[in-house]
Design a protein around this motif. Structure first.
Motif, PDB file in Angstrom:
ATOM      1  N   ARG B 176       0.891  -1.155   0.000  1.00 33.45           N
ATOM      2  CA  ARG B 176       0.000   0.000   0.000  1.00 33.45           C
ATOM      3  C   ARG B 176       0.927   1.201   0.000  1.00 33.45           C
ATOM      4  O   ARG B 176       1.807   1.305   0.880  1.00 33.45           O
ATOM      5  N   VAL B 177       0.756   2.047  -0.981  1.00 28.77           N
ATOM      6  CA  VAL B 177       1.690   3.167  -1.163  1.00 28.77           C
ATOM      7  C   VAL B 177       0.929   4.484  -1.058  1.00 28.77           C
ATOM      8  O   VAL B 177      -0.078   4.670  -1.746  1.00 28.77           O
ATOM      9  N   LEU B 189       4.793   3.740   3.021  1.00 28.09           N
ATOM     10  CA  LEU B 189       4.758   2.464   2.314  1.00 28.09           C
ATOM     11  C   LEU B 189       4.488   1.341   3.313  1.00 28.09           C
ATOM     12  O   LEU B 189       5.111   1.284   4.376  1.00 28.09           O
ATOM     13  N   GLN B 190       3.543   0.483   2.971  1.00 28.03           N
ATOM     14  CA  GLN B 190       3.273  -0.679   3.818  1.00 28.03           C
ATOM     15  C   GLN B 190       3.445  -1.943   2.998  1.00 28.03           C
ATOM     16  O   GLN B 190       3.059  -1.976   1.828  1.00 28.03           O
ATOM     17  N   VAL B 198      -0.373  -5.883   8.072  1.00 30.16           N
ATOM     18  CA  VAL B 198       0.792  -5.057   7.765  1.00 30.16           C
ATOM     19  C   VAL B 198       2.028  -5.707   8.377  1.00 30.16           C
ATOM     20  O   VAL B 198       2.143  -5.851   9.587  1.00 30.16           O
ATOM     21  N   GLU B 200       5.180  -4.647   7.632  1.00 27.49           N
ATOM     22  CA  GLU B 200       6.194  -3.631   7.808  1.00 27.49           C
ATOM     23  C   GLU B 200       5.652  -2.325   7.248  1.00 27.49           C
ATOM     24  O   GLU B 200       4.883  -2.342   6.290  1.00 27.49           O
ATOM     25  N   GLN B 201       6.039  -1.214   7.857  1.00 21.75           N
ATOM     26  CA  GLN B 201       5.663   0.060   7.263  1.00 21.75           C
ATOM     27  C   GLN B 201       6.739   1.091   7.523  1.00 21.75           C
ATOM     28  O   GLN B 201       7.441   1.032   8.527  1.00 21.75           O
ATOM     29  N   SER B 202       6.847   1.990   6.574  1.00 22.96           N
ATOM     30  CA  SER B 202       7.797   3.075   6.736  1.00 22.96           C
ATOM     31  C   SER B 202       7.143   4.338   6.189  1.00 22.96           C
ATOM     32  O   SER B 202       6.364   4.286   5.239  1.00 22.96           O
TER      33      SER B 202
END
Lengths: 212, 344
Positions: B176-177, B189-190, B198, B200-202
């Protein structure tokens, strides 16, 4: 049979602190006189303790253990008793007779209740946290309601599930410097991802140090 | 006297009620992620979206704080980015863990590790692959991912469109952006697994666009290696076939990108043997197959480890020790491991 059932009920009620007066005195007297009654008392106590605390309880009376336990409990701070000491004494009918010590002595009548208060407090705190988190919109990663449409030809030829991988190899790796080296080497080629710039590169550069 | 506390029963009831509400809430996307009505922007293809995201990162000057959440760990860094024609520079100052400064000048990356006065110099030639890779049509991203706008959201004070990159099969993860509306910059960004969890996400927790970042200053900082020992990982470009390896069952969508014979960045006193690294990519996710000679003293614990979106798999294969690393489901790593074969 009927009498036996009634007696069992009375012992159970005594363990829960739910009888008083003449009934109370009669049951205590029965416990003093009857070996089976005392065994029943002990059994109900174990059941109650396990249900309330979930702890395993020493079943067999190990006198040396009891003595050590009693001694170490004496070292601890005495908790404030909110119930009367009459109830405390009444939970240990054997004290009346022989003065022998049992595991149940070590625990005050209201200690479980005190623990429940703590658990209730923690639970309420968790509830408030969940509600607060909901309100602040913390749901960033909710599951996607769309499901994948898998083409039959794309089905994995190997049908092993991740759980089986762990089972087959028996262990989950613990992070180690060697593995970190492989990870760093892998990230070096993260540019093969279209998402590398900037998110991918920044992610690798930011996160790499956490594992060091 | 002891009673089963009434208060405890009440708390349990409340918890169960809230759990049912919470559980059903998880299946509902937040209102901000519902499909936006104002999609005057037509649906684009995966390639279009990725090109836009990539171009944005090249054309902009920005600075901010970047946060990564992966595998229960959180890390953050201050970042500066400047673009001047064909020259791109980036500086990443870690805010968590051991101090670390990473500088990038196009495909040259220099990482300063003040703790042991080492500067690691790498040439990330793969950074030059994109967007040529995408434009060449060699990629199969569009065959294995679908792009869909799933709504609008606000990140670090900027309005963004949320683009869902949905995988077509179970060999890869979804993404998911969050794409900043005006510039196309990826601001969040996920990585998602099949169930939508989820992994990871950043994201930028704070971002300023078009700030005056000085490229000259960054170049000067990057060039200041006094007091640091420069380490360059040994990399010899080769091919898997030349090294005697083939992948007999290719994993759908993943193409071999490059192959190197290398010694890994030394982190211990131990001598690092030559390792083969074979890199695969489906355009969004990559997998590295590392092959070494089996050494019973160093190798023994086979298994799988999962850190956020990245998984590793280690196992012995006869006289060889295999380590597979990738941002893919564990079953994909296993497929790679099982597909590797020594040439006869």
């Amino acid at each position: 049979m009927q009498n036996e059932l009634k007696s069992h009920e009375q012992v159970s009620a005594l363990v829960d602190g739910q009888i008083a007066g003449v009934e109370f005195a009669r049951t205590v007297e029965w416990l003093q006189d009857d070996e089976d009654a005392r065994k029943l008392w002990d059994t109900y106590h174990v059941i109650g303790h396990v249900l309330r605390s979930g702890d395993a309880l020493v079943r067999h009376h190990d006198d040396a253990f009891m003595a050590r336990l009693k001694h170490s409990l004496k070292q601890e701070d005495v908790r404030e008793l909110t119930s009367s000491t009459v109830v405390f004494v009444a939970e240990n009918p054997q004290l009346l007779k022989s003065g022998a010590n049992r595991v149940a002595v070590a625990e005050s009548a209201n200690e479980s209740f005190f623990r429940w208060k703590q658990v209730a407090g923690v639970a309420l705190f968790a509830v408030v946290s969940i509600v607060g988190w909901q309100v602040s919109g913390g749901f960033d990663g909710g599951p996607d309601s769309l499901r994948l449409a898998q083409k039959p030809v794309s089905q994995p030829a190997v049908t092993v599930q991740p759980a089986a991988i762990v089972a087959a190899d028996s262990q989950v790796m613990i992070r180690d410097p060697q593995l970190d080296a492989f990870l760093a080497a892998h990230k070096q080629f993260g540019g093969t991802s279209a998402l590398q710039m900037p998110a991918g590169f920044l992610r690798n550069a930011t996160f790499e140090g956490v594992t060091r | 006297m002891i009673r089963f506390p009434f208060i405890m029963r009440c708390v349990l009831v409340i918890l169960m009620m809230l759990w049912s509400v919470y559980g059903s809430a998880q299946t509902r996307l937040p209102a901000t992620l519902l499909p936006s009505v104002d999609s005057g922007v037509a649906e684009r293809s995966v390639s279009d979206w990725l090109m836009r995201m990539h171009e944005a990162s090249r054309l902009r000057t920005y600075a901010g704080t970047f946060v990564v959440l992966a595998g229960g760990n959180m890390a953050s860094a201050r970042i500066w980015h400047v673009c001047d024609g064909d020259q791109q520079m980036e500086r990443v100052e870690s805010l968590t863990g051991a101090p670390r400064s990473t500088f990038r000048h196009n495909d040259q990356v220099l990482t300063f590790l003040p703790a042991n006065r080492i500067a690691v110099a790498e040439r990330r030639e793969s950074l030059g692959i994109f967007p040529n890779f995408l434009q060449s049509g060699e990629t199969s991203i569009a065959d294995f991912y679908r792009a869909r706008i799933s709504g609008s959201d606000r990140v670090a004070g900027f309005d963004a469109q949320v683009v869902q990159l949905r995988p077509e099969d179970a060999w890869r993860f979804g993404y998911r952006v969050w794409v900043e509306k005006k510039t196309g910059l990826v601001i969040k960004l996920q990585t998602l697994d099949q169930s939508g969890t989820v992994l990871e996400q950043s994201a930028f927790s704070e971002l300023q666009l078009n700030v005056p970042v000085s490229m000259a200053k960054l170049k000067q900082m990057m060039g200041n290696t006094e007091g640091y020992r420069i380490e360059k990982p040994d990399l010899i470009k080769t091919t898997a076939a030349a090294e005697g390896w083939i992948l007999k069952n290719a994993v759908p969508g993943f193409k071999a990108m490059s192959c190197y014979r290398r010694s890994l960045r030394p982190v211990t006193e131990m001598h690092q043997e030559n390792t083969l690294q074979w890199i695969f990519s489906d355009g969004l996710a990559s997998v590295s197959l590392f092959v070494e000679v089996f050494d019973p003293q160093r190798h023994g614990q086979s298994g799988t480890a999962i850190m956020g979106a990245t998984s590793t798999l280690t196992r012995q294969m006869g006289a060889w020790w295999l380590t597979v690393v990738g941002e893919v489901p564990a079953q994909t790593l296993l497929a790679f491991a099982q597909g590797l074969e020594r040439k006869k």
